[in-house]
Design a protein around this motif. Structure first.
Motif, PDB file in Angstrom:
ATOM      1  N   LEU A 148       0.837  -1.192   0.000  1.00  0.00           N
ATOM      2  CA  LEU A 148       0.000   0.000   0.000  1.00  0.00           C
ATOM      3  C   LEU A 148       0.880   1.252   0.000  1.00  0.00           C
ATOM      4  N   PRO A 149       0.365   2.374  -0.518  1.00  0.00           N
ATOM      5  CA  PRO A 149       1.152   3.614  -0.544  1.00  0.00           C
ATOM      6  C   PRO A 149       1.601   4.017   0.860  1.00  0.00           C
ATOM      7  N   GLN A 150       2.818   4.545   0.942  1.00  0.00           N
ATOM      8  CA  GLN A 150       3.404   4.958   2.215  1.00  0.00           C
ATOM      9  C   GLN A 150       3.870   6.409   2.119  1.00  0.00           C
ATOM     10  N   LYS A 151       3.942   7.066   3.255  1.00  0.00           N
ATOM     11  CA  LYS A 151       4.434   8.444   3.315  1.00  0.00           C
ATOM     12  C   LYS A 151       5.818   8.527   2.654  1.00  0.00           C
ATOM     13  N   GLY A 152       5.995   9.519   1.792  1.00  0.00           N
ATOM     14  CA  GLY A 152       7.267   9.710   1.104  1.00  0.00           C
ATOM     15  C   GLY A 152       7.330   9.089  -0.283  1.00  0.00           C
ATOM     16  N   ASP A 153       6.353   8.241  -0.628  1.00  0.00           N
ATOM     17  CA  ASP A 153       6.298   7.670  -1.979  1.00  0.00           C
ATOM     18  C   ASP A 153       5.936   8.767  -2.966  1.00  0.00           C
ATOM     19  N   ARG A 154       6.399   8.635  -4.191  1.00  0.00           N
ATOM     20  CA  ARG A 154       5.959   9.561  -5.240  1.00  0.00           C
ATOM     21  C   ARG A 154       4.925   8.838  -6.090  1.00  0.00           C
ATOM     22  N   LEU A 155       4.080   9.615  -6.758  1.00  0.00           N
ATOM     23  CA  LEU A 155       3.041   9.034  -7.593  1.00  0.00           C
ATOM     24  C   LEU A 155       3.465   9.097  -9.053  1.00  0.00           C
ATOM     25  N   VAL A 156       3.227   7.979  -9.767  1.00  0.00           N
ATOM     26  CA  VAL A 156       3.506   7.906 -11.200  1.00  0.00           C
ATOM     27  C   VAL A 156       2.244   7.416 -11.902  1.00  0.00           C
ATOM     28  N   LEU A 157       2.170   7.689 -13.201  1.00  0.00           N
ATOM     29  CA  LEU A 157       1.045   7.217 -13.998  1.00  0.00           C
ATOM     30  C   LEU A 157       1.075   5.696 -14.042  1.00  0.00           C
ATOM     31  N   ARG A 177     -22.215   2.069   0.965  1.00  0.00           N
ATOM     32  CA  ARG A 177     -22.614   2.839   2.146  1.00  0.00           C
ATOM     33  C   ARG A 177     -21.440   3.540   2.797  1.00  0.00           C
ATOM     34  N   LYS A 178     -20.225   3.142   2.425  1.00  0.00           N
ATOM     35  CA  LYS A 178     -19.038   3.723   3.061  1.00  0.00           C
ATOM     36  C   LYS A 178     -18.210   4.480   2.043  1.00  0.00           C
ATOM     37  N   ARG A 179     -17.633   5.569   2.505  1.00  0.00           N
ATOM     38  CA  ARG A 179     -16.838   6.440   1.629  1.00  0.00           C
ATOM     39  C   ARG A 179     -15.586   5.737   1.137  1.00  0.00           C
ATOM     40  N   LEU A 180     -15.027   6.273   0.053  1.00  0.00           N
ATOM     41  CA  LEU A 180     -13.744   5.784  -0.446  1.00  0.00           C
ATOM     42  C   LEU A 180     -12.635   6.288   0.470  1.00  0.00           C
ATOM     43  N   PRO A 181     -11.665   5.456   0.799  1.00  0.00           N
ATOM     44  CA  PRO A 181     -10.542   5.930   1.596  1.00  0.00           C
ATOM     45  C   PRO A 181      -9.751   7.018   0.856  1.00  0.00           C
ATOM     46  N   VAL A 182      -9.287   8.001   1.607  1.00  0.00           N
ATOM     47  CA  VAL A 182      -8.542   9.143   1.080  1.00  0.00           C
ATOM     48  C   VAL A 182      -7.045   8.892   1.283  1.00  0.00           C
ATOM     49  N   LEU A 183      -6.245   9.275   0.283  1.00  0.00           N
ATOM     50  CA  LEU A 183      -4.797   9.199   0.397  1.00  0.00           C
ATOM     51  C   LEU A 183      -4.260  10.622   0.498  1.00  0.00           C
ATOM     52  N   PRO A 184      -3.711  11.027   1.643  1.00  0.00           N
ATOM     53  CA  PRO A 184      -3.184  12.382   1.801  1.00  0.00           C
ATOM     54  C   PRO A 184      -2.021  12.636   0.833  1.00  0.00           C
ATOM     55  N   LEU A 185      -2.002  13.831   0.260  1.00  0.00           N
ATOM     56  CA  LEU A 185      -0.990  14.210  -0.720  1.00  0.00           C
ATOM     57  C   LEU A 185      -0.125  15.358  -0.215  1.00  0.00           C
ATOM     58  N   ALA A 186       1.059  15.470  -0.822  1.00  0.00           N
ATOM     59  CA  ALA A 186       1.961  16.600  -0.595  1.00  0.00           C
ATOM     60  C   ALA A 186       2.555  16.973  -1.945  1.00  0.00           C
ATOM     61  N   ARG A 187       3.004  18.216  -2.033  1.00  0.00           N
ATOM     62  CA  ARG A 187       3.654  18.682  -3.260  1.00  0.00           C
ATOM     63  C   ARG A 187       5.156  18.455  -3.126  1.00  0.00           C
ATOM     64  N   GLY A 188       5.727  17.763  -4.127  1.00  0.00           N
ATOM     65  CA  GLY A 188       7.159  17.512  -4.140  1.00  0.00           C
ATOM     66  C   GLY A 188       7.859  18.458  -5.097  1.00  0.00           C
ATOM     67  N   ALA A 200       1.567  11.741   1.418  1.00  0.00           N
ATOM     68  CA  ALA A 200       1.845  12.377   2.707  1.00  0.00           C
ATOM     69  C   ALA A 200       1.476  11.494   3.890  1.00  0.00           C
ATOM     70  N   GLY A 201       0.909  10.324   3.638  1.00  0.00           N
ATOM     71  CA  GLY A 201       0.505   9.392   4.702  1.00  0.00           C
ATOM     72  C   GLY A 201      -0.267   8.244   4.087  1.00  0.00           C
ATOM     73  N   GLY A 202      -0.550   7.235   4.896  1.00  0.00           N
ATOM     74  CA  GLY A 202      -1.309   6.077   4.402  1.00  0.00           C
ATOM     75  C   GLY A 202      -2.775   6.418   4.189  1.00  0.00           C
ATOM     76  N   PHE A 203      -3.494   5.500   3.541  1.00  0.00           N
ATOM     77  CA  PHE A 203      -4.929   5.690   3.308  1.00  0.00           C
ATOM     78  C   PHE A 203      -5.635   5.985   4.618  1.00  0.00           C
ATOM     79  N   ILE A 204      -6.548   6.934   4.585  1.00  0.00           N
ATOM     80  CA  ILE A 204      -7.417   7.225   5.719  1.00  0.00           C
ATOM     81  C   ILE A 204      -8.679   6.412   5.464  1.00  0.00           C
ATOM     82  N   GLY A 205      -8.847   5.349   6.196  1.00  0.00           N
ATOM     83  CA  GLY A 205      -9.895   4.368   5.928  1.00  0.00           C
ATOM     84  C   GLY A 205      -9.253   3.142   5.297  1.00  0.00           C
ATOM     85  N   LYS A 206      -9.909   2.024   5.387  1.00  0.00           N
ATOM     86  CA  LYS A 206      -9.375   0.769   4.863  1.00  0.00           C
ATOM     87  C   LYS A 206      -9.819   0.584   3.412  1.00  0.00           C
ATOM     88  N   PRO A 207      -8.871   0.455   2.446  1.00  0.00           N
ATOM     89  CA  PRO A 207      -9.286   0.228   1.066  1.00  0.00           C
ATOM     90  C   PRO A 207      -9.923  -1.140   0.889  1.00  0.00           C
TER      91      PRO A 207
END
Length: 189
Positions: A38-47, A158-169, A177-184
């Motif tokens: 799963l995505p972790q804090k400090g990972d970068r996002l790619v297509l 009935r349950k929202r999609l988990p959010v993945l916090p982002l940061a600008r690099g 910027a952190g792990g999923f908020i909520g369980k995917p």
């Protein structure tokens, strides 16, 4: 062998129910997947896919009201975190003032990142309606509001999609910027 109207030996209602519970409990662990996929804090996002797969996702590449983007997290050593389908990330960009106040800390200039797996039955979120600003799951037609933290707009989910916090690099690249908020995954909280 049991005759008509008789129960099979050793198979009663309680055994069937307990077996189903044990099976679901084991399956629940399989949904989570190893934590390092799963995505972790400090990972970068790619297509994730297409001709530009592997290229960094940047703010310049995400116009307001543009297409839904599928992304994957890459750890600092360059390893893609894609060992689980629950590591699937979707990105959309709305006008920054449209992001709900309680979600702004998780977004970057109107870009929001959410789990790409529907919380209803685990289908892939793949639709984006520009006018209604809703994400959709084509399996059972659930709709979600990304600017409101993945809140359900229309069920059966009935349950929202988990959010993945982002940061600008550097250079406007999007970072985790952190792990999923909520369980995917299905039944996510």
């Amino acid at each position: 062998m049991a005759r008509e109207g008789q129960r099979a030996p050793g198979l009663d209602r309680r055994s069937v129910v307990m077996g189903a519970v044990a099976c679901c409990a084991a399956g629940g662990a399989a949904f989570a997947g190893p934590e390092d996929t799963l995505p972790q804090k400090g990972d970068r996002l790619v297509l994730a896919d297409g001709a530009k797969a592997g290229q960094a996702v940047t703010l310049d590449g995400l116009p307001v009201g543009g297409e839904l983007i599928e992304a994957v997290a890459v750890d600092p050593q360059g390893v893609r975190r894609e060992g689980s389908r629950f590591s699937k990330i979707i990105l959309v960009r709305v006008a920054p003032d449209q992001v709900a106040e309680d979600q702004r800390a998780h977004a970057v200039e109107g870009v929001v990142a959410l789990s790409g797996v529907c919380t209803h039955q685990g289908c892939t979120i793949s639709g984006w309606n520009h006018e209604t600003k809703r994400l959709s799951c084509f399996c059972h037609h659930s709709e979600f509001l990304p600017a409101e933290g993945g809140r359900v707009a229309k069920g059966p989910a009935r349950k929202r999609l988990p959010v993945l916090p982002l940061a600008r690099g550097e250079g406007g690249a999007l970072m985790v910027a952190g792990g999923f908020i909520g369980k995917p995954g299905p039944g996510a909280a």
